[in-house]
Motif scaffolding. Structure first.
Motif, PDB file in Angstrom:
ATOM      1  N   MET A   1       0.851  -1.176   0.000  1.00 16.51           N
ATOM      2  CA  MET A   1       0.000   0.000   0.000  1.00 16.51           C
ATOM      3  C   MET A   1       0.896   1.237   0.000  1.00 16.51           C
ATOM      4  SD  MET A   1      -2.899   1.150   2.780  1.00 16.51           S
ATOM      5  CE  MET A   1      -3.625  -0.445   2.846  1.00 16.51           C
ATOM      6  N   ASN A   2       0.637   2.165  -0.897  1.00 19.63           N
ATOM      7  CA  ASN A   2       1.459   3.372  -0.962  1.00 19.63           C
ATOM      8  C   ASN A   2       0.896   4.464  -0.056  1.00 19.63           C
ATOM      9  OD1 ASN A   2      -0.584   4.826  -2.328  1.00 19.63           O
ATOM     10  ND2 ASN A   2       0.060   3.984  -4.289  1.00 19.63           N
ATOM     11  N   LYS A   3       1.634   5.585   0.007  1.00 21.02           N
ATOM     12  CA  LYS A   3       1.230   6.682   0.896  1.00 21.02           C
ATOM     13  C   LYS A   3      -0.152   7.232   0.566  1.00 21.02           C
ATOM     14  CE  LYS A   3       5.290   8.937   2.696  1.00 21.02           C
ATOM     15  NZ  LYS A   3       6.076  10.167   2.676  1.00 21.02           N
ATOM     16  N   VAL A   4      -0.451   7.359  -0.727  1.00 23.76           N
ATOM     17  CA  VAL A   4      -1.755   7.908  -1.127  1.00 23.76           C
ATOM     18  C   VAL A   4      -2.877   7.015  -0.620  1.00 23.76           C
ATOM     19  CG1 VAL A   4      -3.220   8.477  -3.086  1.00 23.76           C
ATOM     20  CG2 VAL A   4      -0.813   9.110  -3.125  1.00 23.76           C
ATOM     21  N   GLU A   5      -2.733   5.692  -0.777  1.00 26.96           N
ATOM     22  CA  GLU A   5      -3.776   4.781  -0.309  1.00 26.96           C
ATOM     23  C   GLU A   5      -3.930   4.857   1.200  1.00 26.96           C
ATOM     24  OE1 GLU A   5      -2.305   1.164  -1.932  1.00 26.96           O
ATOM     25  OE2 GLU A   5      -3.486   1.336  -3.762  1.00 26.96           O
ATOM     26  N   LYS A   6      -2.819   4.931   1.930  1.00 25.65           N
ATOM     27  CA  LYS A   6      -2.890   5.042   3.390  1.00 25.65           C
ATOM     28  C   LYS A   6      -3.598   6.327   3.788  1.00 25.65           C
ATOM     29  CE  LYS A   6       1.209   2.369   4.514  1.00 25.65           C
ATOM     30  NZ  LYS A   6       2.570   2.423   5.039  1.00 25.65           N
ATOM     31  N   GLY A   7      -3.268   7.439   3.110  1.00 23.64           N
ATOM     32  CA  GLY A   7      -3.910   8.717   3.406  1.00 23.64           C
ATOM     33  C   GLY A   7      -5.398   8.672   3.131  1.00 23.64           C
ATOM     34  N   GLU A   8      -5.782   8.040   2.023  1.00 22.53           N
ATOM     35  CA  GLU A   8      -7.195   7.932   1.704  1.00 22.53           C
ATOM     36  C   GLU A   8      -7.920   7.088   2.744  1.00 22.53           C
ATOM     37  OE1 GLU A   8      -7.288   6.492  -2.296  1.00 22.53           O
ATOM     38  OE2 GLU A   8      -6.787   8.443  -3.131  1.00 22.53           O
ATOM     39  N   ASP A   9      -7.275   6.016   3.184  1.00 23.87           N
ATOM     40  CA  ASP A   9      -7.895   5.184   4.218  1.00 23.87           C
ATOM     41  C   ASP A   9      -8.093   5.989   5.493  1.00 23.87           C
ATOM     42  OD1 ASP A   9      -6.238   2.035   3.415  1.00 23.87           O
ATOM     43  OD2 ASP A   9      -7.947   3.041   2.524  1.00 23.87           O
ATOM     44  N   ARG A  10      -7.084   6.761   5.873  1.00 25.68           N
ATOM     45  CA  ARG A  10      -7.181   7.574   7.086  1.00 25.68           C
ATOM     46  C   ARG A  10      -8.270   8.631   6.931  1.00 25.68           C
ATOM     47  NH1 ARG A  10      -1.765  10.172   8.904  1.00 25.68           N
ATOM     48  NH2 ARG A  10      -1.633   9.713   6.732  1.00 25.68           N
ATOM     49  N   ARG A  11      -8.315   9.281   5.784  1.00 30.00           N
ATOM     50  CA  ARG A  11      -9.359  10.298   5.548  1.00 30.00           C
ATOM     51  C   ARG A  11     -10.738   9.652   5.544  1.00 30.00           C
ATOM     52  NH1 ARG A  11      -5.600  12.422   1.689  1.00 30.00           N
ATOM     53  NH2 ARG A  11      -6.724  11.295   0.063  1.00 30.00           N
ATOM     54  N   SER A  12     -10.820   8.487   4.942  1.00 31.24           N
ATOM     55  CA  SER A  12     -12.093   7.774   4.885  1.00 31.24           C
ATOM     56  C   SER A  12     -12.561   7.408   6.290  1.00 31.24           C
ATOM     57  CB  SER A  12     -11.930   6.518   4.030  1.00 31.24           C
ATOM     58  OG  SER A  12     -13.130   5.815   3.967  1.00 31.24           O
ATOM     59  N   ARG A  13     -11.664   6.871   7.100  1.00 33.58           N
ATOM     60  CA  ARG A  13     -12.028   6.515   8.480  1.00 33.58           C
ATOM     61  C   ARG A  13     -12.417   7.757   9.267  1.00 33.58           C
ATOM     62  NH1 ARG A  13      -7.445   3.245   7.957  1.00 33.58           N
ATOM     63  NH2 ARG A  13      -6.241   4.732   9.179  1.00 33.58           N
TER      64      ARG A  13
END
Length: 93
Positions: A1-13
């Motif tokens: 998982m790259n940084k963008v995906e991690k950021g999106e997951d965090r924003r989504s949560r």
């Protein structure tokens, strides 16, 4: 998982958490049937598009809240049962 995906997951949560919090606050003020998507998004300071990325309607949001609460209750029960099995005595939950 790259940084963008991690950021999106965090924003989504974070978005989901704020929407759930908004719904729970509103439910203290009025009946669930009187709460609209607009009410929830205004309370959470989000736009309706963000809401619809995560939930179909307020009922789906409520079901998600209920699922979270049941999962948390099950976790507490499981932890309590583990203590019981290890210690041999059942303390109040």
């Amino acid at each position: 998982m790259n940084k963008v995906e991690k950021g999106e997951d965090r924003r989504s949560r974070r978005s989901q958490k704020l929407l759930k919090k908004g719904l729970l606050e509103l439910m203290l003020e009025k009946k669930f049937s009187a709460i609209s998507v607009r009410d929830v998004t205004e309370r959470a300071d989000m736009n309706r598009g963000t809401f619809y990325l995560h939930y179909a309607d307020t009922t789906a949001l409520l079901q998600s809240v209920e699922t979270d609460m049941l999962a948390e209750a099950q976790l507490l029960i499981d932890e309590h049962m583990a203590e019981f099995e290890a210690g041999g005595s059942l303390r109040p939950v």
